[in-house]
Design an enzyme around this catalytic site. Sequence first.
Site, PDB file in Angstrom:
ATOM      1  N   ASP A 116      -3.263  -4.216  -3.211  1.00  0.00           N
ATOM      2  CA  ASP A 116      -2.263  -4.565  -2.193  1.00  0.00           C
ATOM      3  C   ASP A 116      -1.366  -3.392  -1.848  1.00  0.00           C
ATOM      4  O   ASP A 116      -1.320  -2.385  -2.556  1.00  0.00           O
ATOM      5  CB  ASP A 116      -1.371  -5.687  -2.718  1.00  0.00           C
ATOM      6  CG  ASP A 116      -0.373  -5.151  -3.749  1.00  0.00           C
ATOM      7  OD1 ASP A 116      -0.803  -4.421  -4.669  1.00  0.00           O
ATOM      8  OD2 ASP A 116       0.829  -5.429  -3.619  1.00  0.00           O
ATOM      9  N   GLU A 169      -9.826  -3.289 -14.827  1.00  0.00           N
ATOM     10  CA  GLU A 169      -8.776  -2.700 -13.989  1.00  0.00           C
ATOM     11  C   GLU A 169      -9.270  -2.544 -12.562  1.00  0.00           C
ATOM     12  O   GLU A 169     -10.452  -2.281 -12.331  1.00  0.00           O
ATOM     13  CB  GLU A 169      -8.402  -1.315 -14.543  1.00  0.00           C
ATOM     14  CG  GLU A 169      -7.064  -1.262 -15.235  1.00  0.00           C
ATOM     15  CD  GLU A 169      -5.862  -1.327 -14.292  1.00  0.00           C
ATOM     16  OE1 GLU A 169      -5.929  -1.977 -13.226  1.00  0.00           O
ATOM     17  OE2 GLU A 169      -4.841  -0.723 -14.639  1.00  0.00           O
ATOM     18  N   LYS A 206      -1.849  -7.852 -10.701  1.00  0.00           N
ATOM     19  CA  LYS A 206      -2.636  -8.824  -9.973  1.00  0.00           C
ATOM     20  C   LYS A 206      -3.900  -8.199  -9.420  1.00  0.00           C
ATOM     21  O   LYS A 206      -4.834  -8.881  -9.040  1.00  0.00           O
ATOM     22  CB  LYS A 206      -1.819  -9.386  -8.790  1.00  0.00           C
ATOM     23  CG  LYS A 206      -0.560 -10.084  -9.175  1.00  0.00           C
ATOM     24  CD  LYS A 206       0.167 -10.550  -7.884  1.00  0.00           C
ATOM     25  CE  LYS A 206       1.560 -10.979  -8.188  1.00  0.00           C
ATOM     26  NZ  LYS A 206       2.361 -11.173  -6.962  1.00  0.00           N
ATOM     27  N   ASP A 254      -5.386   5.581 -11.032  1.00  0.00           N
ATOM     28  CA  ASP A 254      -4.860   6.690 -10.235  1.00  0.00           C
ATOM     29  C   ASP A 254      -4.483   7.816 -11.193  1.00  0.00           C
ATOM     30  O   ASP A 254      -5.326   8.636 -11.545  1.00  0.00           O
ATOM     31  CB  ASP A 254      -3.681   6.169  -9.399  1.00  0.00           C
ATOM     32  CG  ASP A 254      -3.099   7.230  -8.491  1.00  0.00           C
ATOM     33  OD1 ASP A 254      -3.709   8.301  -8.340  1.00  0.00           O
ATOM     34  OD2 ASP A 254      -2.017   6.996  -7.905  1.00  0.00           O
TER      35      ASP A 254
HETATM   36  P1  IMP Z   1      -1.862   4.725 -12.462  1.00  0.00           P
HETATM   37  O1  IMP Z   1      -0.998   4.337 -13.633  1.00  0.00           O
HETATM   38  O2  IMP Z   1      -1.271   5.895 -11.693  1.00  0.00           O
HETATM   39  O3  IMP Z   1      -3.304   4.992 -12.844  1.00  0.00           O
HETATM   40  O4  IMP Z   1      -1.802   3.541 -11.425  1.00  0.00           O
HETATM   41  C1  IMP Z   1      -2.530   2.418 -11.625  1.00  0.00           C
HETATM   42  C2  IMP Z   1      -1.988   1.213 -10.911  1.00  0.00           C
HETATM   43  O5  IMP Z   1      -1.262   1.538  -9.717  1.00  0.00           O
HETATM   44  C3  IMP Z   1      -3.177   0.387 -10.458  1.00  0.00           C
HETATM   45  O6  IMP Z   1      -3.553  -0.545 -11.449  1.00  0.00           O
HETATM   46  C4  IMP Z   1      -2.669  -0.242  -9.189  1.00  0.00           C
HETATM   47  O7  IMP Z   1      -1.999  -1.444  -9.493  1.00  0.00           O
HETATM   48  C5  IMP Z   1      -1.696   0.768  -8.628  1.00  0.00           C
HETATM   49  N1  IMP Z   1      -2.378   1.645  -7.641  1.00  0.00           N
HETATM   50  C6  IMP Z   1      -2.721   2.937  -7.813  1.00  0.00           C
HETATM   51  N2  IMP Z   1      -3.312   3.430  -6.717  1.00  0.00           N
HETATM   52  C7  IMP Z   1      -3.379   2.397  -5.840  1.00  0.00           C
HETATM   53  C8  IMP Z   1      -3.921   2.265  -4.503  1.00  0.00           C
HETATM   54  O8  IMP Z   1      -4.464   3.185  -3.886  1.00  0.00           O
HETATM   55  N3  IMP Z   1      -3.797   1.036  -3.930  1.00  0.00           N
HETATM   56  C9  IMP Z   1      -3.207  -0.021  -4.547  1.00  0.00           C
HETATM   57  N4  IMP Z   1      -2.700   0.062  -5.792  1.00  0.00           N
HETATM   58  C10 IMP Z   1      -2.781   1.262  -6.432  1.00  0.00           C
HETATM   59 MG    MG Z   2      -3.506  -2.587 -11.497  1.00  0.00          MG
END
Ligand code: IMP
Ligand code: MG
Length: 206
Positions: free
Chosen positions: A185, A125, A69, A129
């Site tokens: 969120d 996106e 979302k 992270d």
């Molecule tokens: P990744 O797979 O570790 O890159 O995480 C990506 C997903 O995790 C993002 O699309 C967000 O939905 C969630 N996410 C990562 N970091 C944050 C943050 O600081 N706040 C909120 N959602 C996050």
């Molecule tokens: Mg996301």
Amino acid sequence: MSAAVAEDLSSPWRAGGRSTGAVDPWADDPDLGEIVVAEDVLDKRVSQLGDEITADYGGRPPLLVGVLKGAFVFMSDLARAIRLPVEVDVMAVASYGSATTTSGVVRIVKDLDSDLTGRHVVVVEDIVDSGLTLSYLRRSLLARQPASLEVCALLVKEGRQPSKLDLRYVGFHVPPDFVVGYGLDVAERYRNLPDVRVYRGPVPVD
Ligand code: IMP
Ligand code: MG
């Protein structure tokens, strides 16, 4: 439009089309830290990204694929900043892991309605992270034979991606704090904050 309605729309509390000057309902929230990206800075950067995409995609209108979302606010602003006839679709993914870290095992919860074959896809996106969610998405979407596939990420956390990701459009590089607002969120809260702020509260267990 009648004069009365026009006058009503320009009343002071709607100045600039935003509720600026209104009370900040989050001002005293002890779980929120400093503002990482302010509302006017977001506005400006999103319109720059829109201009870049407009310049790059003339003659081949893109299909914006929003990742729900978190991307819903960003995508709605970005779509209107692109001066091309874009199409919009959404998908939702769930990643296994804790509430604030991704395990890398991602599952498509809601798939696209569109056929990507031959389309110029721009994945929208909210935040990258570890980059694991995006790597998974890219692989899965490339398998559907789009003509091209690029990524537009509003936020990228610095120093968190083990390998270099190919991100064509990036809004901001931010420190690796957990942040909320502008679609992001924690346990479904804070998505409608108009800016991006650090979250300092307890991390919910999911
Ligand atoms: P990744 O797979 O570790 O890159 O995480 C990506 C997903 O995790 C993002 O699309 C967000 O939905 C969630 N996410 C990562 N970091 C944050 C943050 O600081 N706040 C909120 N959602 C996050
Ligand atoms: Mg996301």
